[in-house]
Design a protein around this motif. Structure first.
Motif, short mmCIF file in Angstrom:
data_model
loop_
_atom_site.label_atom_id
_atom_site.label_comp_id
_atom_site.label_asym_id
_atom_site.label_seq_id
_atom_site.Cartn_x
_atom_site.Cartn_y
_atom_site.Cartn_z
N LYS A 1 0.83 -1.22 0.00
CA LYS A 1 0.00 0.00 0.00
C LYS A 1 0.86 1.27 0.00
O LYS A 1 0.47 2.30 0.53
N ASP B 1 -0.80 -8.74 -3.24
CA ASP B 1 -1.42 -7.43 -3.40
C ASP B 1 -0.48 -6.47 -4.13
O ASP B 1 -0.91 -5.71 -5.01
N LYS C 1 -1.33 -4.69 -7.66
CA LYS C 1 -1.41 -3.22 -7.76
C LYS C 1 -0.44 -2.69 -8.81
O LYS C 1 -0.75 -1.73 -9.52
N THR D 1 -9.88 6.10 -4.48
CA THR D 1 -9.77 4.66 -4.21
C THR D 1 -8.73 4.39 -3.13
O THR D 1 -8.95 3.59 -2.20
N TYR D 2 -7.58 5.07 -3.23
CA TYR D 2 -6.51 4.85 -2.27
C TYR D 2 -6.89 5.32 -0.88
O TYR D 2 -6.67 4.62 0.11
N GLU E 1 -9.32 2.94 0.67
CA GLU E 1 -8.66 1.68 1.02
C GLU E 1 -7.88 1.81 2.33
O GLU E 1 -8.00 0.95 3.22
N SER F 1 -10.19 2.15 5.31
CA SER F 1 -10.84 0.88 5.67
C SER F 1 -9.98 0.08 6.65
O SER F 1 -10.52 -0.60 7.54
#
Length: 460
Positions: free
Chosen positions: A287, A341, A345, A365-366, A369, A372
């Motif tokens: 991420k 992941d 990505k 979106t980022y 994410e 969350s």
């Protein structure tokens, strides 16, 4: 849209502010939250190494330097927050003849003011810095040319009804663009980008207009091109002693200055290369924050992302998640899931942004994410049931930082009111002569989902 999620800008601050104003805001925030006592200024980091018992403690030996003296300190965790604008990049190897050029050349990082530039100037790079410099110099210089390798979308800061563009960059429109068939999404994206002027008529059109590369924000570049004070040329093929030769065979003769607005490289010389690997502008992070193969998740990278959204709320949300992982209140997936992941990505980013933009992200979106993972993403369906007025603002409004303080750890009581008044706050700095009441462009915002729903119905 640029502020910290629990610290709105003071009344009267402009939407797009001078850097001195932004520094004033950040300093005020640091003082308000009593952070200055934790900051050691003018203290470069020489090295960061794992402690011998790292696999158990997750601790780091950090060596710093100040006033010519080195000091080593043990830290429980390390956040690397140097960002992506670190080392100025001048592509000397790819530009034949540059060493023979007798004019002056330098990186845009060294540019300060236009007064000394009176002759012919070549700006290499069609990014925000390059365009800002070119526009400013076009008022004083004899001739200004921008050389672009691949073109770029150019957007205005002022959108529908005079609102700042980021207020109209709405969550729902982003949702549709990411979930519609690619052909429809690409068509809508290019239509939106060309809504003010046809980029091909100005020599600005990207080589692949469907890639979601970060656009340039410049309100003055198209008029400057229209007036002939700025010209756009293709990539530079080579230099002579006094001129630049472009890939189309044309030449810019007797140029006095070359300004390289060619971006930056990022690196971490204080780290062992095995900790964070960087190759061809690619970096392996979960991420875009966590090195995936550490025994303990006590090192994070903050701010190594590029998106259409603001830096401050992005890095703040990254830091909130990183702090919880370091404290142990959030856990990361297994190494296997993390690596899967990362691979997934990278593939998506190459399709959306191209090979040169591997640190770029889709902003909404980022943010959703990351939120969350810490339980800070609002549940829209539940919000519609419990607070419809707020839900409409969140779902059909901009992706404002405040929405990530509505629920979860760090919930801020002022978040709801900040969201409901964000349109008024955006207009307040401009209301120096009041001539009427505000009219929010709700009908135009709703026209976007209505259009896409209609297209979907036709396809079903």
């Amino acid at each position: 849209m640029t502020c910290f999620s629990d610290f709105p800008f003071p009344d009267g601050f402009p939407n797009f502010m001078h850097h001195s104003k932004l520094q004033e805001y950040i300093t005020t925030c640091a003082k308000e939250k009593n952070l200055l006592k934790y900051i050691q200024f003018k203290t470069p980091v020489s090295s960061v190494n794992k402690r011998p018992d790292f696999s158990v403690t997750g601790q780091w030996d950090v060596t710093t330097e100040k006033d010519g003296k080195q000091e080593s300190t043990i830290f429980d965790a390390v956040m690397i927050c140097s960002g992506r604008h670190v080392y100025p990049n001048i592509p000397k190897k790819s530009l034949a003849g540059l060493k023979h050029f007798k004019g002056k050349y330098f990186h845009s990082q060294e540019y300060r003011e236009p007064g000394i530039f009176k002759g012919k100037i070549l700006v290499i790079g069609l990014g925000n810095s390059g365009c800002d410099i070119a526009v400013e110099l076009s008022r004083t210089a004899e001739q200004v040319i921008i050389s672009s390798r691949s073109g770029s979308w150019v957007m205005s800061r002022v959108w529908d009804d005079g609102y700042p563009w980021d207020l109209l960059f709405v969550n729902f429109e982003n949702f549709l663009q990411n979930n519609l068939p690619k052909a429809i999404s690409d068509w809508w994206y290019m239509k939106r980008m060309n809504s003010e002027f046809k980029h091909e008529n100005y020599g600005l059109m990207p080589l692949d207009g469907t890639l979601r590369k970060e656009p340039v924000f410049n309100d003055e570049l198209p008029p400057r091109i229209l007036c002939g004070t700025v010209s756009i040329k293709p990539n530079v093929k080579q230099f002579t002693e006094t001129s630049a030769i472009f890939e189309d065979g044309t030449m810019f003769e007797a140029s006095d200055f070359v300004i390289f607005a060619t971006g930056y490289d990022y690196a971490y010389p204080f780290l062992d290369e095995s900790l964070i690997k960087i190759k061809n502008n690619e970096i392996t992070l979960f991420k875009s924050i966590f090195p995936p193969l550490l025994e303990k998740s006590t090192m994070t990278v903050i701010g190594l992302v590029q998106s259409l959204g603001a830096v401050i709320p992005t890095t703040e949300l990254q830091a909130r998640w990183a702090a919880r992982v370091i404290k142990g209140t959030c856990t990361l997936p297994s190494v296997e899931d993390v690596m899967c992941d990362i691979d997934e990505k990278i593939g998506k980013k190459l399709r959306w942004f191209g090979k040169s933009k591997t640190i770029q992200m889709d902003y909404v979106t980022y943010m959703d994410e990351i939120a969350s993972f810490i339980g800070a993403k609002p549940n829209i369906l539940w919000l519609f049931l419990t607070d419809p007025k707020l839900a409409l603002e969140v779902f059909f409004g901009p992706c404002s930082p405040y929405q990530f303080r509505l629920v979860g750890p760090g919930k801020w009581p002022g978040a709801r009111n900040a969201i409901l008044t964000q349109w008024d706050q955006a207009l307040k700095p401009m209301k120096t002569r009041v001539v009427g009441s505000r009219q929010k462009p709700c009908l135009k915002l709703l026209a976007v989902p209505i259009l896409f729903i209609g297209v979907l119905l036709m396809l079903i």
